[in-house]
Design a protein around this motif. Structure first.
Motif, mmCIF file in Angstrom:
data_model
loop_
_atom_site.group_PDB
_atom_site.id
_atom_site.type_symbol
_atom_site.label_atom_id
_atom_site.label_comp_id
_atom_site.label_asym_id
_atom_site.label_seq_id
_atom_site.Cartn_x
_atom_site.Cartn_y
_atom_site.Cartn_z
ATOM 1 N N VAL A 1 0.893 -1.213 0.031
ATOM 2 C CA VAL A 1 -0.103 0.088 -0.011
ATOM 3 C C VAL A 1 0.870 1.368 0.171
ATOM 4 C CG1 VAL A 1 -1.692 1.263 1.241
ATOM 5 C CG2 VAL A 1 -1.830 -1.038 1.094
ATOM 6 N N ASP A 2 1.979 1.065 0.818
ATOM 7 C CA ASP A 2 2.794 2.427 0.794
ATOM 8 C C ASP A 2 3.449 2.544 -0.661
ATOM 9 O OD1 ASP A 2 2.532 2.920 3.574
ATOM 10 O OD2 ASP A 2 4.229 1.880 4.132
ATOM 11 N N ALA A 3 3.983 1.431 -1.217
ATOM 12 C CA ALA A 3 4.479 1.498 -2.575
ATOM 13 C C ALA A 3 3.359 2.129 -3.683
ATOM 14 C CB ALA A 3 5.063 0.060 -2.805
ATOM 15 N N GLY A 4 2.352 1.603 -3.467
ATOM 16 C CA GLY A 4 1.245 2.096 -4.256
ATOM 17 C C GLY A 4 0.949 3.747 -4.345
ATOM 18 N N PHE A 5 0.881 4.463 -2.901
ATOM 19 C CA PHE A 5 0.919 5.636 -2.610
ATOM 20 C C PHE A 5 1.926 6.639 -3.118
ATOM 21 C CE2 PHE A 5 -2.893 4.525 -0.433
ATOM 22 C CZ PHE A 5 -3.453 5.762 0.341
ATOM 23 N N ARG A 6 3.141 5.810 -3.121
ATOM 24 C CA ARG A 6 4.364 6.511 -3.511
ATOM 25 C C ARG A 6 4.296 6.878 -5.047
ATOM 26 N NH1 ARG A 6 7.136 3.440 0.291
ATOM 27 N NH2 ARG A 6 7.781 2.047 -1.283
ATOM 28 N N ALA A 7 3.810 5.763 -5.762
ATOM 29 C CA ALA A 7 3.846 5.338 -7.031
ATOM 30 C C ALA A 7 2.718 6.539 -7.654
ATOM 31 C CB ALA A 7 3.294 4.164 -7.554
ATOM 32 N N ALA A 8 1.517 6.674 -6.861
ATOM 33 C CA ALA A 8 0.497 7.758 -7.395
ATOM 34 C C ALA A 8 0.687 8.863 -6.700
ATOM 35 C CB ALA A 8 -0.797 7.156 -6.670
ATOM 36 N N GLY A 9 1.809 9.236 -6.004
ATOM 37 C CA GLY A 9 1.910 10.461 -5.590
ATOM 38 C C GLY A 9 0.918 11.032 -4.442
ATOM 39 N N LEU A 10 0.596 10.080 -3.531
ATOM 40 C CA LEU A 10 -0.429 10.282 -2.787
ATOM 41 C C LEU A 10 0.238 10.317 -1.334
ATOM 42 C CD1 LEU A 10 -3.230 7.878 -3.966
ATOM 43 C CD2 LEU A 10 -3.136 10.393 -4.356
ATOM 44 N N ASP A 11 -0.398 11.269 -0.372
ATOM 45 C CA ASP A 11 -0.186 11.191 1.199
ATOM 46 C C ASP A 11 -1.146 9.976 1.907
ATOM 47 O OD1 ASP A 11 -0.955 12.742 4.000
ATOM 48 O OD2 ASP A 11 1.164 13.217 3.479
ATOM 49 N N THR A 12 -0.317 9.650 2.761
ATOM 50 C CA THR A 12 -1.026 8.722 3.352
ATOM 51 C C THR A 12 -2.418 9.093 4.109
ATOM 52 O OG1 THR A 12 -0.040 8.869 5.589
ATOM 53 C CG2 THR A 12 0.791 7.213 3.755
ATOM 54 N N GLY A 13 -2.400 10.356 4.440
ATOM 55 C CA GLY A 13 -3.691 10.988 4.990
ATOM 56 C C GLY A 13 -4.749 11.494 4.104
ATOM 57 N N VAL A 14 -4.549 11.265 2.746
ATOM 58 C CA VAL A 14 -5.457 11.723 1.829
ATOM 59 C C VAL A 14 -6.903 11.071 1.799
ATOM 60 C CG1 VAL A 14 -4.852 9.881 -0.037
ATOM 61 C CG2 VAL A 14 -5.767 11.950 -0.530
#
Length: 259
Positions: free
Chosen positions: A227-240
């Motif tokens: 999930v962390d890798a997916g958020f990094r790939a999508a340029g998303l903050d974990t609190g979005v």
């Protein structure tokens, strides 16, 4: 101004009373230089939009549920053989098996059901619908946020806001303005058919709200590191917030988590 009748209110009828608006809606539905092979109109009403759509298609099936309006509609289009006025609820219509378009001034109270009908029709190429402006803006991301329906259908359909219509251009005058929603089936889907079930599960899990955040929801089915890798790939903050994630970023999430 004439007061709306009980039947008019029950059917959520607000008739277009502005020719320029009807012409604009017809141009959005069938752009200049094109001709739709088959077009279904939702709620012909008094025929204001029907008249503008007729020259833009080879066959027009104009559905009208209010039988009080049918005699005038039949008379108005009696000399236009490719226009078929059908006295029935559009939602009971069987979807054509050949490519077709949908257009109409949609009864506000039935918008969700009509959109669902369109998205379920395998041969639908596009739909141009005049809806409440809030619905139009929510579904097309105009508020800067996205809904489950839009994201879930995004690999197959493009949604866009094609204009806003003042409430004063209808009779009776509704309480809110309207917006033109344009839904187009993509010629080339953004995902292969075999990947669509995984896409749907991912998006529905994300919108479930379980865990209190998108990141937490996705961790219920995927390891945190992925999930962390997916958020990094999508340029998303974990609190979005889930509604703030655009369909394009969802596609990046799917590349990582749907693998």
């Amino acid at each position: 101004m004439a007061r709306p009748t009980r039947t008019t209110r029950a059917l959520s009828q607000n008739f277009l009373a502005d020719r320029a608006t009807a012409e604009h809606l017809a141009r959005v539905a069938v752009p200049h230089g094109r001709q739709a092979p088959l077009l279904l109109e939702v709620g012909a009403g008094k025929g204001a939009l029907t008249e503008r759509l007729a020259p833009r298609c080879r066959e027009l099936r104009a559905y009208e549920i209010d039988r009080r309006l049918l005699p005038a509609l039949h008379t108005r289009f009696s000399g236009t053989p490719h226009v078929h006025v059908i006295g029935a609820d559009f939602l009971t219509a069987r979807a054509p098996g050949t490519p077709f378009s949908v257009a109409g001034n949609v009864p506000f109270s039935r918008t969700a059901a009509i959109v669902d009908w369109c998205l379920r029709a395998p041969a639908l190429t596009d739909a141009t619908l005049l809806t409440q402006v809030e619905y139009a803006r929510k579904r097309t991301g105009d508020y800067g946020s996205w809904t489950l329906l839009t994201v879930r259908s995004w690999p197959r359909y493009e949604w866009r806001l094609a204009g806003r219509v003042a409430r004063t251009r209808f009779r009776p005058v509704p309480r809110v303005d309207a917006g033109i929603v344009r839904i187009e089936r993509r010629r080339t889907p953004l995902l292969e058919p075999a990947a669509y079930d995984a896409w749907r599960r991912l998006v529905e899990l994300g919108f479930s709200g379980v865990g209190g955040s998108l990141h937490a929801s996705l961790r219920r089915a995927h390891p945190r590191r992925r999930v962390d890798a997916g958020f990094r790939a999508a340029g998303l903050d974990t609190g979005v917030l889930v509604g703030e994630v655009s369909p394009q970023r969802w596609l990046r999430l799917h590349e990582v988590l749907g693998a």
